[in-house]
Design a protein around this motif. Structure first.
Motif, short mmCIF file in Angstrom:
data_model
loop_
_atom_site.label_atom_id
_atom_site.label_comp_id
_atom_site.label_asym_id
_atom_site.label_seq_id
_atom_site.Cartn_x
_atom_site.Cartn_y
_atom_site.Cartn_z
N HIS A 150 -3.86 -8.29 -3.91
CA HIS A 150 -3.77 -9.66 -4.40
C HIS A 150 -3.59 -9.65 -5.92
O HIS A 150 -2.73 -10.36 -6.46
N ALA A 151 -4.38 -8.85 -6.62
CA ALA A 151 -4.29 -8.78 -8.08
C ALA A 151 -2.95 -8.18 -8.53
O ALA A 151 -2.33 -8.67 -9.47
N ALA A 152 -2.49 -7.14 -7.86
CA ALA A 152 -1.24 -6.48 -8.25
C ALA A 152 -0.04 -7.42 -8.13
O ALA A 152 0.92 -7.31 -8.90
N LEU A 153 -0.10 -8.33 -7.18
CA LEU A 153 1.01 -9.27 -7.00
C LEU A 153 1.20 -10.19 -8.20
O LEU A 153 2.29 -10.69 -8.44
N THR A 154 0.16 -10.36 -9.01
CA THR A 154 0.28 -11.23 -10.18
C THR A 154 1.15 -10.62 -11.27
O THR A 154 1.57 -11.31 -12.19
N TYR A 155 1.41 -9.30 -11.19
CA TYR A 155 2.18 -8.61 -12.23
C TYR A 155 3.63 -8.36 -11.85
O TYR A 155 4.36 -7.72 -12.61
N VAL A 156 4.08 -8.84 -10.71
CA VAL A 156 5.46 -8.62 -10.29
C VAL A 156 6.38 -9.50 -11.11
O VAL A 156 6.11 -10.68 -11.30
N SER A 157 7.47 -8.93 -11.65
CA SER A 157 8.43 -9.71 -12.42
C SER A 157 9.84 -9.58 -11.86
O SER A 157 10.10 -8.76 -11.00
N VAL A 158 10.71 -10.38 -12.39
CA VAL A 158 12.11 -10.43 -11.95
C VAL A 158 12.72 -9.03 -11.99
O VAL A 158 12.57 -8.31 -12.98
N GLY A 159 13.35 -8.66 -10.90
CA GLY A 159 14.02 -7.37 -10.80
C GLY A 159 13.13 -6.23 -10.35
O GLY A 159 13.62 -5.13 -10.10
N ASP A 160 11.82 -6.46 -10.25
CA ASP A 160 10.89 -5.40 -9.87
C ASP A 160 10.96 -5.07 -8.38
O ASP A 160 11.22 -5.94 -7.56
N ASN A 161 10.69 -3.81 -8.09
CA ASN A 161 10.31 -3.40 -6.74
C ASN A 161 8.78 -3.31 -6.77
O ASN A 161 8.20 -2.88 -7.76
N PHE A 162 8.13 -3.72 -5.70
CA PHE A 162 6.67 -3.74 -5.62
C PHE A 162 6.25 -2.97 -4.38
O PHE A 162 6.86 -3.09 -3.32
N HIS A 163 5.19 -2.17 -4.52
CA HIS A 163 4.63 -1.46 -3.37
C HIS A 163 3.16 -1.25 -3.66
O HIS A 163 2.79 -0.67 -4.68
N GLU A 164 2.29 -1.73 -2.78
CA GLU A 164 0.84 -1.59 -2.99
C GLU A 164 0.14 -1.46 -1.65
O GLU A 164 0.47 -2.16 -0.69
N LEU A 165 -0.83 -0.56 -1.59
CA LEU A 165 -1.66 -0.38 -0.40
C LEU A 165 -2.94 -1.19 -0.53
O LEU A 165 -3.44 -1.40 -1.64
N THR A 166 -3.50 -1.60 0.62
CA THR A 166 -4.82 -2.22 0.60
C THR A 166 -5.83 -1.16 0.18
O THR A 166 -5.54 0.05 0.24
N GLY A 167 -7.00 -1.59 -0.25
CA GLY A 167 -8.02 -0.66 -0.73
C GLY A 167 -8.43 0.39 0.29
O GLY A 167 -8.86 1.48 -0.08
N ASP A 168 -8.29 0.09 1.57
CA ASP A 168 -8.64 1.05 2.62
C ASP A 168 -7.42 1.82 3.14
O ASP A 168 -7.53 2.63 4.05
N GLY A 169 -6.24 1.54 2.57
CA GLY A 169 -5.02 2.23 2.99
C GLY A 169 -4.48 1.80 4.34
O GLY A 169 -3.54 2.39 4.86
N ARG A 170 -5.03 0.73 4.89
CA ARG A 170 -4.64 0.27 6.23
C ARG A 170 -3.27 -0.39 6.26
O ARG A 170 -2.54 -0.25 7.24
N PHE A 171 -2.91 -1.11 5.20
CA PHE A 171 -1.63 -1.81 5.15
C PHE A 171 -0.96 -1.58 3.81
O PHE A 171 -1.63 -1.38 2.80
N GLU A 172 0.37 -1.65 3.81
CA GLU A 172 1.13 -1.63 2.56
C GLU A 172 1.96 -2.90 2.50
O GLU A 172 2.46 -3.38 3.52
N PHE A 173 2.06 -3.45 1.30
CA PHE A 173 2.83 -4.66 1.04
C PHE A 173 3.93 -4.30 0.07
O PHE A 173 3.70 -3.53 -0.86
N TRP A 174 5.11 -4.85 0.25
CA TRP A 174 6.24 -4.44 -0.59
C TRP A 174 7.23 -5.57 -0.78
O TRP A 174 7.35 -6.47 0.04
N ILE A 175 7.90 -5.48 -1.92
CA ILE A 175 9.04 -6.35 -2.25
C ILE A 175 10.12 -5.43 -2.81
O ILE A 175 9.83 -4.59 -3.67
N ARG A 176 11.30 -5.57 -2.32
CA ARG A 176 12.41 -4.77 -2.82
C ARG A 176 13.49 -5.72 -3.35
O ARG A 176 13.93 -6.61 -2.64
N ALA A 177 13.88 -5.49 -4.59
CA ALA A 177 15.02 -6.21 -5.16
C ALA A 177 16.26 -5.56 -4.57
O ALA A 177 16.45 -4.35 -4.70
N LEU A 178 17.08 -6.33 -3.88
CA LEU A 178 18.19 -5.76 -3.12
C LEU A 178 19.25 -5.09 -3.99
O LEU A 178 19.91 -4.17 -3.55
#
Length: 107
Positions: A65-93
């Motif tokens: 949740h906190a890492a999502l606040t730092y995503v900016s235009v053109g960024d690729n984003f990849h972050e795991l939950t604290g327990d490593g159970r899920f990963e969330f991502w955004i890819r600039a095409l």
């Protein structure tokens, strides 16, 4: 060229849990993942109501949740939950793949 963004989430090494969504604006992609994280976080709270594990649950979801606040235009984003159970991502095409994108796609 207009940048488009694809956002999604999955268990590491598995196919996406939900169909990834495409957005024209990075803010919309971030908002989509924030809503998803908050929904899953809330679900964990309800499943563990009264068990004394709620602070542990915060440690699972807060990093993403906190890492999502730092995503900016053109960024690729990849972050795991604290327990490593899920990963969330955004890819600039139209953005080049990063090392973490290549590693994630290889697994």
């Amino acid at each position: 060229m207009t940048t488009r963004y694809v956002a999604g989430w999955n268990a590491p090494g598995k196919a996406p849990t939900a169909q990834p969504a495409e957005f024209a604006d990075i803010g919309d992609a971030v908002a989509h993942l924030v809503r998803t994280v908050e929904r899953l976080w809330d679900g964990d709270y309800h499943r563990h109501a009264g068990t004394g594990e709620r602070l542990d649950i915060d440690g699972v979801w807060l990093p993403v949740h906190a890492a999502l606040t730092y995503v900016s235009v053109g960024d690729n984003f990849h972050e795991l939950t604290g327990d490593g159970r899920f990963e969330f991502w955004i890819r600039a095409l139209d953005a080049p793949l990063t090392t973490s994108d290549v590693v994630r796609e290889a697994t």
